[in-house]
Structure formats: C-alpha cells, structure tokens
Motif scaffolding. Sequence first.
Motif, PDB file in Angstrom:
ATOM      1  N   ARG A 168       0.899  -1.298  -0.050  1.00  0.00           N
ATOM      2  CA  ARG A 168       0.094   0.275  -0.020  1.00  0.00           C
ATOM      3  C   ARG A 168       0.823   1.266   0.099  1.00  0.00           C
ATOM      4  O   ARG A 168       0.602   2.221  -0.798  1.00  0.00           O
ATOM      5  CB  ARG A 168      -0.885   0.056   1.286  1.00  0.00           C
ATOM      6  N   ALA A 169       2.053   1.287   1.086  1.00  0.00           N
ATOM      7  CA  ALA A 169       2.800   2.433   1.049  1.00  0.00           C
ATOM      8  C   ALA A 169       3.391   2.793  -0.354  1.00  0.00           C
ATOM      9  O   ALA A 169       3.528   3.759  -1.022  1.00  0.00           O
ATOM     10  CB  ALA A 169       3.703   2.310   1.941  1.00  0.00           C
ATOM     11  N   ARG A 173       2.649   1.777  -3.527  1.00  0.00           N
ATOM     12  CA  ARG A 173       1.604   2.294  -4.372  1.00  0.00           C
ATOM     13  C   ARG A 173       1.258   3.759  -4.162  1.00  0.00           C
ATOM     14  O   ARG A 173       1.389   4.670  -4.999  1.00  0.00           O
ATOM     15  CB  ARG A 173       0.230   1.532  -4.393  1.00  0.00           C
ATOM     16  N   GLU A 174       1.043   4.419  -2.703  1.00  0.00           N
ATOM     17  CA  GLU A 174       0.799   5.517  -2.568  1.00  0.00           C
ATOM     18  C   GLU A 174       1.865   6.656  -2.731  1.00  0.00           C
ATOM     19  O   GLU A 174       1.715   7.693  -3.412  1.00  0.00           O
ATOM     20  CB  GLU A 174       0.274   5.614  -0.929  1.00  0.00           C
ATOM     21  N   LEU A 175       3.129   6.189  -2.382  1.00  0.00           N
ATOM     22  CA  LEU A 175       4.301   6.784  -2.958  1.00  0.00           C
ATOM     23  C   LEU A 175       4.585   6.809  -4.160  1.00  0.00           C
ATOM     24  O   LEU A 175       4.915   7.922  -4.713  1.00  0.00           O
ATOM     25  CB  LEU A 175       5.561   6.158  -2.368  1.00  0.00           C
ATOM     26  N   THR A 176       4.247   5.967  -5.180  1.00  0.00           N
ATOM     27  CA  THR A 176       4.401   5.969  -6.399  1.00  0.00           C
ATOM     28  C   THR A 176       3.447   7.104  -7.155  1.00  0.00           C
ATOM     29  O   THR A 176       3.760   7.868  -7.912  1.00  0.00           O
ATOM     30  CB  THR A 176       4.234   4.588  -7.070  1.00  0.00           C
ATOM     31  N   LYS A 177       2.188   7.148  -6.549  1.00  0.00           N
ATOM     32  CA  LYS A 177       1.247   8.090  -7.238  1.00  0.00           C
ATOM     33  C   LYS A 177       1.581   9.422  -6.646  1.00  0.00           C
ATOM     34  O   LYS A 177       1.640  10.246  -7.819  1.00  0.00           O
ATOM     35  CB  LYS A 177      -0.031   7.834  -6.605  1.00  0.00           C
ATOM     36  N   ILE A 178       2.066   9.530  -5.455  1.00  0.00           N
ATOM     37  CA  ILE A 178       2.686  11.057  -5.139  1.00  0.00           C
ATOM     38  C   ILE A 178       3.757  11.518  -5.916  1.00  0.00           C
ATOM     39  O   ILE A 178       3.902  12.614  -6.448  1.00  0.00           O
ATOM     40  CB  ILE A 178       2.896  10.985  -3.659  1.00  0.00           C
ATOM     41  N   GLN A 189      -0.829  15.981   0.704  1.00  0.00           N
ATOM     42  CA  GLN A 189      -1.051  14.466   0.491  1.00  0.00           C
ATOM     43  C   GLN A 189       0.370  13.871   1.114  1.00  0.00           C
ATOM     44  O   GLN A 189       0.354  12.948   2.080  1.00  0.00           O
ATOM     45  CB  GLN A 189      -1.245  14.042  -0.789  1.00  0.00           C
ATOM     46  N   PHE A 207       0.953  11.314   4.238  1.00  0.00           N
ATOM     47  CA  PHE A 207       1.493  10.025   4.308  1.00  0.00           C
ATOM     48  C   PHE A 207       2.668  10.132   5.112  1.00  0.00           C
ATOM     49  O   PHE A 207       2.901   8.880   5.951  1.00  0.00           O
ATOM     50  CB  PHE A 207       1.839   9.834   2.632  1.00  0.00           C
ATOM     51  N   ASP A 244       1.576   7.185   7.779  1.00  0.00           N
ATOM     52  CA  ASP A 244       1.890   5.970   7.111  1.00  0.00           C
ATOM     53  C   ASP A 244       3.456   5.497   7.017  1.00  0.00           C
ATOM     54  O   ASP A 244       3.796   4.660   6.932  1.00  0.00           O
ATOM     55  CB  ASP A 244       1.387   5.764   5.811  1.00  0.00           C
ATOM     56  N   SER A 245       4.393   6.644   7.037  1.00  0.00           N
ATOM     57  CA  SER A 245       5.543   6.276   6.821  1.00  0.00           C
ATOM     58  C   SER A 245       6.332   5.389   7.952  1.00  0.00           C
ATOM     59  O   SER A 245       6.920   4.543   7.505  1.00  0.00           O
ATOM     60  CB  SER A 245       6.377   7.872   6.802  1.00  0.00           C
TER      61      SER A 245
END
Length: 88
Positions: A20-21, A23-28, A44, A48, A52-53
């Motif tokens: 999940r992290a 995917r989220e970091l890649t989007k950001i 955002q 994160f 979440d980090s």
Amino acid sequence: MPPAGTGRQLLDADEARVARASRELTKIAAALVSRPMDRDLHEQMRAFLSRDSEPALASWDVLLSRTPAELKERISTVLTVQALRTAS
C-alpha cells in the motif's frame, strides 16, 4: 485476519502495508513530476509521511529481515494461491 493464503487475504500484514505504501508513494511521486508546486499534493505527501511512513518502514524492516528461504516460501505460497484462485 486469516493466515496468509487462506480466505480473501493473500499478503500478510507487513507485505500488505509495504505494498500500500509503495503504491501511494508512487502516485505521489508521479504527481510531483507534473505538479511540483501543487499545495494539495504537498499536503498529501505530508499526511503520508506523518501517518503511514513509520509503520511502512517498520514493515519494510520486517521484510528485509526474512531469510532467502523464507522469501522463497512466501513467493511460492502467494503464486500458488493466485494460480488456484485463477483456476477456480
């Protein structure tokens, strides 16, 4: 949560958190390329990092501590379960 490979959950908690992290970091990161000064995007990223980090990094450390044999076993398990799900 059911054990890995049973029920609906395929990944264990650490594997799922890292996925999940990632995917989220890649989007950001992708959004930062096209909108480097977007304030909402910066918010955002801050959210994160604050939320979440640390859990994601702790889970990453767990995954890094696995032996090659443990990693091979998890890969085999995940691929087998995916193949069984696809076949059914």
